[in-house]
Design an enzyme around this catalytic site. Structure first.
Site, PDB file in Angstrom:
ATOM      1  CG  HIS A   1      -1.836   1.100   1.369  1.00  0.00           C
ATOM      2  ND1 HIS A   1      -1.686   2.093   2.303  1.00  0.00           N
ATOM      3  CD2 HIS A   1      -2.958   1.399   0.680  1.00  0.00           C
ATOM      4  CE1 HIS A   1      -2.680   2.953   2.193  1.00  0.00           C
ATOM      5  NE2 HIS A   1      -3.473   2.560   1.213  1.00  0.00           N
TER       6      HIS A   1
ATOM      7  CG  HIS B   1      -3.479   9.145  -0.320  1.00  0.00           C
ATOM      8  ND1 HIS B   1      -4.273   9.977   0.439  1.00  0.00           N
ATOM      9  CD2 HIS B   1      -4.110   7.948  -0.344  1.00  0.00           C
ATOM     10  CE1 HIS B   1      -5.333   9.308   0.862  1.00  0.00           C
ATOM     11  NE2 HIS B   1      -5.263   8.076   0.401  1.00  0.00           N
TER      12      HIS B   1
HETATM   13  O1  G3P Z   1      -6.685   1.717  -2.353  1.00  0.00           O
HETATM   14  C1  G3P Z   1      -6.864   1.025  -1.177  1.00  0.00           C
HETATM   15  C2  G3P Z   1      -6.731   2.032  -0.145  1.00  0.00           C
HETATM   16  O2  G3P Z   1      -5.513   2.631  -0.438  1.00  0.00           O
HETATM   17  C3  G3P Z   1      -7.822   3.039  -0.214  1.00  0.00           C
HETATM   18  O3  G3P Z   1      -7.588   4.011   0.637  1.00  0.00           O
HETATM   19  O4  G3P Z   1      -7.139   6.329   1.004  1.00  0.00           O
HETATM   20  O5  G3P Z   1      -5.334   4.706   1.304  1.00  0.00           O
HETATM   21  O6  G3P Z   1      -6.096   5.289  -0.955  1.00  0.00           O
HETATM   22  P1  G3P Z   1      -6.470   5.137   0.469  1.00  0.00           P
HETATM   23 CA    CA Z   2      -5.071   3.795  -2.496  1.00  0.00          CA
END
Ligand code: G3P
Ligand code: CA
Length: 339
Positions: A33, A75
């Protein structure tokens, strides 16, 4: 031997080929992530490399656009929280206020900078109080483009001898379209020009906004995943999942929707995985983080929000629930729990 883009795609298609209907993949994939973002500033190439060394199967770039329409890896379009832009006097006048998806945000926005300008900035840790070890790497790397992450995945696949997949997320597509920068077509074009425009390519395209995924489906054959926040329970009802299956290959829920917390501990798994598989959807929950701040009370260890709790319990319970993959800021932990 140097693999061409087409050979790279063909040679790696088997890793992530989607079953025809309702069958989960044999081994849950580990999705890094924003990289190994518990240990390095998010969305940096060094963070992605570390994640790959730790055994991640896919790397996740969140995508926004520069003023000149280049896909860059952040992000959110506000870049003050993860770069040194606030300390750059030459960009002081670019600070502004915008309403993004209903929220008033003051800061510096990627779409107000050319790629050349963005490249002068340096990435920083978003949560230095929680992640001081990562913050030691502040200032080392520029903002990456999506093409640089694609190239990294290809180079690293050769280096480690296994396929490294890409899991790009379209951020704020409705807002970007409203300012004349639709992101769907640019992402589809990028995948096409890299021979990744197929259902067998090691790619999942994700988004929170259903309309963007529906639009993207008309532009590309790459697989799609509908993200679902904890505040949208109707989307993961059996009926909601069937609706998602009309335009997506998988669903990416907040992990608490798979494993609700009960009295500060992990409760029994919900029906989400069973219902999603019945609808023919893969299930890739997000985002498992090791710090106490992000864990249910009874999984916390020590007293500081920054200390690591029992994230292994979360991984084990998600795998036991039958998920097809998991997003984590700590891919090494996700890989260890899987084995
Ligand atoms: O994409 C999965 C997760 O990353 C969604 O939340 O806000 O971390 O992009 P975010
Ligand atoms: Ca994400």
């Amino acid at each position: 031997m140097h693999l061409t883009r087409r050979a790279f795609t063909a040679a790696t298609a088997a890793l992530t080929a989607t079953p025809a209907m309702a069958k989960p993949v044999q081994k849950p994939i580990v999705i890094a992530h924003r990289g190994a973002s518990g240990e390095r500033p998010e969305h940096t190439l060094m963070g992605y490399r570390l994640a790959i060394d730790q055994g991640a199967d896919f790397i996740e770039p969140d995508l926004v656009l520069s003023m000149d329409g280049v896909l860059v890896v952040r992000h959110e379009n506000e870049i003050g929280g993860t770069t040194d832009v606030a300390s750059r006097p030459e960009f002081a006048a670019r600070q502004t206020v915008k309403f993004i998806d209903g929220e008033k945000i003051t800061g510096w926005f990627a779409e107000n900078f050319t790629l050349a300008e963005l490249k002068t900035l340096r990435a920083r840790e978003r949560m230095p109080d929680l992640r001081p070890g990562s913050a030691k790497f502040d200032g080392r790397e520029p903002i990456a483009t999506f093409q640089e992450v694609i190239d990294l995945a290809r180079t690293e696949s050769r280096r480690v001898g296994r396929t490294i997949g890409l899991y790009p997320e379209m951020k704020h597509p409705a807002f970007l379209a409203s300012i004349g920068l639709p992101i769907e077509a640019r992402l589809a074009a990028a995948l096409k020009s890299n021979d990744l425009d197929s259902a067998s390519a090691p790619v999942f395209v994700q988004c929170f906004e259903p309309a963007a995924l529906v639009s993207f489906k008309t532009l590309s054959k790459a697989r799609r995943v509908q993200l679902v926040g904890a505040g949208s329970p109707a989307m993961i009802s059996a009926q909601g999942l069937k609706a998602i299956a009309a335009y997506a290959d998988g669903v990416g829920p907040d992990w608490s929707m798979v494993l609700p917390t009960v009295d500060g501990a992990l409760g029994p798994a919900s029906a989400l995985v069973k219902d999603a598989h019945a609808a023919g959807l893969l299930v890739h929950p997000w985002t498992v983080r090791a710090e106490n701040r992000f864990l249910p009370a009874k999984l916390r260890r020590g007293t500081s929000p920054a200390e690591h709790g029992d994230a292994q319990a979360v991984f084990h319970a998600l795998y036991a629930a039958g998920v097809d993959g998991v997003f984590s800021d700590f891919p090494a932990m996700a890989v260890a729990a899987r084995s």
